[in-house]
Design an enzyme around this catalytic site. Structure first.
Site, PDB file in Angstrom:
ATOM      1  N   CYS A  44      10.516  -5.285 -33.400  1.00  0.00           N
ATOM      2  CA  CYS A  44       9.733  -5.164 -32.152  1.00  0.00           C
ATOM      3  C   CYS A  44      10.417  -4.322 -30.216  1.00  0.00           C
ATOM      4  O   CYS A  44      11.519  -4.040 -31.122  1.00  0.00           O
ATOM      5  CB  CYS A  44       8.290  -5.962 -31.775  1.00  0.00           C
ATOM      6  SG  CYS A  44       9.449  -7.708 -31.223  1.00  0.00           S
ATOM      7  N   ASP A  53       1.891  -4.545 -27.684  1.00  0.00           N
ATOM      8  CA  ASP A  53       2.862  -5.412 -26.876  1.00  0.00           C
ATOM      9  C   ASP A  53       2.316  -6.874 -26.274  1.00  0.00           C
ATOM     10  O   ASP A  53       0.769  -6.373 -25.016  1.00  0.00           O
ATOM     11  CB  ASP A  53       3.567  -5.168 -26.090  1.00  0.00           C
ATOM     12  CG  ASP A  53       4.239  -5.585 -25.043  1.00  0.00           C
ATOM     13  OD1 ASP A  53       4.458  -6.915 -25.328  1.00  0.00           O
ATOM     14  OD2 ASP A  53       5.137  -4.903 -24.483  1.00  0.00           O
ATOM     15  N   ASN A  84      12.051  -8.490 -29.156  1.00  0.00           N
ATOM     16  CA  ASN A  84      12.685  -9.547 -30.492  1.00  0.00           C
ATOM     17  C   ASN A  84      11.982 -11.342 -30.078  1.00  0.00           C
ATOM     18  O   ASN A  84      12.557 -12.175 -30.238  1.00  0.00           O
ATOM     19  CB  ASN A  84      13.762  -9.370 -31.337  1.00  0.00           C
ATOM     20  CG  ASN A  84      14.099 -10.390 -32.161  1.00  0.00           C
ATOM     21  OD1 ASN A  84      15.242 -10.678 -32.447  1.00  0.00           O
ATOM     22  ND2 ASN A  84      13.153 -10.566 -33.392  1.00  0.00           N
ATOM     23  N   CYS A  86       8.478 -11.997 -29.005  1.00  0.00           N
ATOM     24  CA  CYS A  86       7.043 -12.250 -29.274  1.00  0.00           C
ATOM     25  C   CYS A  86       6.572 -11.581 -31.023  1.00  0.00           C
ATOM     26  O   CYS A  86       5.952 -12.144 -31.976  1.00  0.00           O
ATOM     27  CB  CYS A  86       6.105 -11.252 -27.957  1.00  0.00           C
ATOM     28  SG  CYS A  86       6.279 -12.136 -26.737  1.00  0.00           S
ATOM     29  N   ARG A  87       5.729  -9.940 -31.106  1.00  0.00           N
ATOM     30  CA  ARG A  87       5.758  -9.203 -32.003  1.00  0.00           C
ATOM     31  C   ARG A  87       6.843  -9.503 -33.403  1.00  0.00           C
ATOM     32  O   ARG A  87       6.051  -9.999 -34.628  1.00  0.00           O
ATOM     33  CB  ARG A  87       5.374  -7.738 -31.803  1.00  0.00           C
ATOM     34  CG  ARG A  87       4.367  -7.952 -30.753  1.00  0.00           C
ATOM     35  CD  ARG A  87       4.502  -6.363 -30.734  1.00  0.00           C
ATOM     36  NE  ARG A  87       5.226  -6.229 -30.100  1.00  0.00           N
ATOM     37  CZ  ARG A  87       5.839  -5.095 -29.554  1.00  0.00           C
ATOM     38  NH1 ARG A  87       4.685  -3.816 -29.590  1.00  0.00           N
ATOM     39  NH2 ARG A  87       6.360  -4.261 -28.346  1.00  0.00           N
ATOM     40  N   SER A  88       7.829  -9.819 -33.094  1.00  0.00           N
ATOM     41  CA  SER A  88       8.453  -9.070 -34.311  1.00  0.00           C
ATOM     42  C   SER A  88       8.822 -10.748 -35.157  1.00  0.00           C
ATOM     43  O   SER A  88       9.191 -11.399 -35.801  1.00  0.00           O
ATOM     44  CB  SER A  88      10.151  -8.255 -35.090  1.00  0.00           C
ATOM     45  OG  SER A  88      11.155  -8.738 -33.599  1.00  0.00           O
TER      46      SER A  88
END
Ligand code: 4NP
Length: 158
Positions: free
Chosen positions: A8, A125, A11, A13-15
């Site tokens: 993401c 995001d 690095n 939150c999402r990934s």
């Protein structure tokens, strides 16, 4: 060994959540020995940081522990990983821009390519939003990671 990298922007939150959700699914099925799972960010904004505390809190409610430290995506990742999974179109563009000759085009995928309920959308995001954004990220990742694992099991005879 199948090497998978979730990517993401930050690095944090999402990934890291993609990494955590996918690792938990792999562990549930006792397939840990078959996978190396990591995550990275296209930016260096948060290098060295733990995952965002809000993201960790929401993941923990689902028994998912996020333990990664942020690192930036690097060119060598194209060689070291078999599948590189972008969370949104901007991540996809930033990743593929580092592969000038399109040598690794086949390795780079969008997270929701593997989803059954959220196809063709970005994993949004959550950084500047509220609780519902973090929950939505986890819902999309759960669905997408289940699809990813199913496909990899089928293609690799696991
Ligand atoms: P991520 O979320 O890409 O899912 O880790 C973000 C984290 C930080 C920022 C943006 C997105 N930021 O602008 O600092």
């Amino acid at each position: 060994m199948i090497n998978i990298l979730f990517v993401c922007l930050g690095n944090i939150c999402r990934s890291p959540s993609g990494e955590g959700v996918f690792k938990a699914l792999v562990e549930e099925e006792g397939l840990e020995e078959n996978f190396f799972i990591d995550s990275a960010g296209t930016s260096a904004y948060h290098v060295g940081e733990a995952a965002d505390s809000r993201m960790r809190k929401h993941a923990a409610k689902r028994n998912i522990r996020l333990t990664s430290r942020s690192r930036q995506f690097r060119k060598d990742d194209f060689k070291e990983f078999d599948i590189i999974i972008a969370m949104d179109k901007s991540n996809y563009r930033d990743i593929t821009a580092m592969d000038r000759h399109g040598e690794y085009y086949e390795k780079v995928k969008m997270m929701t390519d593997f989803s059954s309920g959220y196809q063709k959308i970005d994993v949004p995001d959550p950084y500047y939003g509220g609780d519902s954004g973090f929950e939505e990220v986890l819902n999309i990742l759960d669905d997408s990671c289940r699809g990813l694992l199913m496909e990899l099991k089928r293609n690799n005879g696991l």
